[in-house]
Design a protein around this motif. Structure first.
Motif, short mmCIF file in Angstrom:
data_model
loop_
_atom_site.label_atom_id
_atom_site.label_comp_id
_atom_site.label_asym_id
_atom_site.label_seq_id
_atom_site.Cartn_x
_atom_site.Cartn_y
_atom_site.Cartn_z
N ILE A 41 0.85 -1.19 0.00
CA ILE A 41 0.00 0.00 0.00
C ILE A 41 0.89 1.25 0.00
CG2 ILE A 41 -1.81 1.28 1.23
CD1 ILE A 41 -2.67 -1.40 2.46
N PRO A 42 0.72 2.13 -1.00
CA PRO A 42 1.51 3.36 -1.04
C PRO A 42 1.26 4.23 0.20
CG PRO A 42 0.40 3.00 -3.13
CD PRO A 42 -0.16 2.01 -2.16
N SER A 43 2.29 4.94 0.64
CA SER A 43 2.19 5.70 1.89
C SER A 43 1.19 6.84 1.84
CB SER A 43 3.56 6.25 2.27
OG SER A 43 4.04 7.13 1.28
N ASN A 44 0.74 7.25 0.67
CA ASN A 44 -0.24 8.33 0.60
C ASN A 44 -1.69 7.82 0.64
OD1 ASN A 44 -0.22 7.21 -1.95
ND2 ASN A 44 -0.17 9.17 -3.05
N GLU A 45 -1.89 6.52 0.77
CA GLU A 45 -3.23 5.94 0.87
C GLU A 45 -3.69 5.98 2.33
OE1 GLU A 45 -5.24 4.59 -1.61
OE2 GLU A 45 -3.76 5.24 -3.09
N THR A 46 -4.97 6.24 2.58
CA THR A 46 -5.47 6.31 3.96
C THR A 46 -5.46 4.94 4.64
OG1 THR A 46 -7.76 6.06 3.18
CG2 THR A 46 -6.95 8.31 3.52
N SER A 47 -5.45 3.87 3.88
CA SER A 47 -5.47 2.53 4.48
C SER A 47 -4.08 2.00 4.80
CB SER A 47 -6.19 1.56 3.54
OG SER A 47 -5.51 1.46 2.31
N VAL A 48 -3.04 2.77 4.50
CA VAL A 48 -1.68 2.31 4.80
C VAL A 48 -1.53 2.13 6.30
CG1 VAL A 48 -0.55 4.57 5.01
CG2 VAL A 48 0.75 2.59 4.18
N CYS A 49 -0.79 1.14 6.71
CA CYS A 49 -0.53 0.84 8.13
C CYS A 49 -1.85 0.69 8.90
CB CYS A 49 0.36 1.91 8.74
SG CYS A 49 1.97 2.04 7.92
N GLY A 50 -2.78 -0.01 8.29
CA GLY A 50 -4.06 -0.28 8.92
C GLY A 50 -4.91 0.95 9.15
N GLY A 51 -4.50 2.09 8.59
CA GLY A 51 -5.22 3.34 8.86
C GLY A 51 -4.87 3.90 10.23
N HIS A 52 -3.91 3.27 10.92
CA HIS A 52 -3.55 3.67 12.28
C HIS A 52 -2.09 4.08 12.41
CE1 HIS A 52 -7.37 1.86 13.28
NE2 HIS A 52 -6.97 0.73 12.75
N GLY A 53 -1.44 4.37 11.28
CA GLY A 53 -0.03 4.74 11.34
C GLY A 53 0.44 5.36 10.04
N SER A 54 1.72 5.68 10.01
CA SER A 54 2.31 6.25 8.80
C SER A 54 3.41 5.34 8.29
CB SER A 54 2.85 7.66 9.09
OG SER A 54 3.85 7.60 10.08
N CYS A 55 3.56 5.35 6.99
CA CYS A 55 4.58 4.56 6.31
C CYS A 55 5.75 5.48 6.02
CB CYS A 55 3.99 3.98 5.02
SG CYS A 55 5.16 3.06 4.01
N ASN A 56 6.84 5.31 6.76
CA ASN A 56 7.98 6.23 6.63
C ASN A 56 9.12 5.67 5.80
OD1 ASN A 56 6.62 8.03 8.29
ND2 ASN A 56 7.40 7.03 10.12
N ALA A 57 9.10 4.36 5.59
CA ALA A 57 10.10 3.67 4.77
C ALA A 57 9.45 2.39 4.28
CB ALA A 57 11.35 3.38 5.60
N PRO A 58 10.00 1.74 3.28
CA PRO A 58 9.37 0.51 2.77
C PRO A 58 9.11 -0.50 3.90
CG PRO A 58 11.11 1.20 1.30
CD PRO A 58 11.21 2.08 2.51
N SER A 60 7.73 -0.28 6.71
CA SER A 60 8.06 0.21 8.05
C SER A 60 6.98 1.19 8.51
CB SER A 60 9.43 0.87 8.04
OG SER A 60 9.73 1.37 9.32
N CYS A 61 6.01 0.65 9.26
CA CYS A 61 4.93 1.48 9.77
C CYS A 61 5.27 2.02 11.15
CB CYS A 61 3.64 0.66 9.89
SG CYS A 61 2.93 0.16 8.31
N GLU A 62 4.87 3.24 11.42
CA GLU A 62 4.97 3.83 12.75
C GLU A 62 3.55 4.11 13.20
OE1 GLU A 62 6.72 7.75 15.02
OE2 GLU A 62 7.65 7.13 13.14
N CYS A 63 3.12 3.40 14.25
CA CYS A 63 1.74 3.52 14.73
C CYS A 63 1.53 4.87 15.40
CB CYS A 63 1.42 2.38 15.70
SG CYS A 63 1.69 0.74 15.00
N TYR A 64 0.40 5.53 15.08
CA TYR A 64 0.09 6.83 15.67
C TYR A 64 -0.11 6.72 17.19
CZ TYR A 64 -1.03 8.33 10.89
OH TYR A 64 -0.98 8.61 9.55
N SER A 65 -0.86 5.71 17.63
CA SER A 65 -1.18 5.51 19.05
C SER A 65 -0.78 4.10 19.44
CB SER A 65 -2.67 5.73 19.30
OG SER A 65 -3.07 7.01 18.87
#
Length: 181
Positions: A41-58, A60-65
């Motif tokens: 899932i591209p990092s600019n999609e709202t569903s990236v990282c389960g919709g609960h985080g940001s994709c900062n590298a291939p 590699s999700c960083e969870c918001y909470s």
């Protein structure tokens, strides 16, 4: 003639306008720069990282909470500080081992006829929750596990558990039978 020498990172299309992205990245819709991709899932999609985080590298999700969502894709709910997607090294089980963590701090008991409560930690004895002390086990015992009552005995005996104020001990599966001496 009619050929471009493109800078590094740009495709040798007729006008060098197509960006080439390294593995793990994709180009933005307008093709002007590369963005990371997490689990397809591209990092600019709202569903990236389960919709609960940001994709900062291939991948590699960083969870918001992280106290609510965890895991490599931020899609493992956390219930009462235990992640639903990991094995707890402290021996604690998600939802007391009797349920599934369906959202942050939301346990769904797998057998609601045996276990209830916010963390699925309250056993049911013959249709009554252990926390209903006036009625569970006929009011003469405690519900230790599903359909297992431990009957009170009078104070002064070697195995008394609580002073019930009653003059008789109780027995039976539901502590419903007074035992008179």
């Amino acid at each position: 003639p009619n050929s471009c020498d493109c800078e590094s990172g740009w495709d040798s299309s007729p006008d060098c306008s197509v960006i080439t992205c390294p593995t793990g990245y994709t180009s933005t819709p307008n093709g002007t720069y590369c963005i990371p991709v997490c689990y397809s899932i591209p990092s600019n999609e709202t569903s990236v990282c389960g919709g609960h985080g940001s994709c900062n590298a291939p991948n590699s999700c960083e969870c918001y909470s992280p106290w609510e969502w965890s895991g490599p894709q931020c899609n493992d709910a956390v219930c009462y500080n235990i992640s639903s997607g990991t094995n707890n090294t402290n021996g604690e089980e998600i939802c007391s081992g009797h349920g599934d963590c369906t959202a942050p701090d939301t346990c769904q008991c797998t057998n609601p006829l045996e276990w209830v409560g916010e963390q699925c930690n309250v056993p049911i004895c013959y249709g009554v929750g252990a926390n209903e002390t006036a009625t569970v086990c006929s009011g003469h015992g405690t519900c230790e596990s599903p359909d297992y009552c431990r009957c009170y005995v009078n104070i002064g005996t070697s195995n008394s558990t609580e002073d019930t104020g009653n003059s008789a001990d109780y027995g039976g599966e539901r502590c419903e039978i007074p035992i008179c001496f």
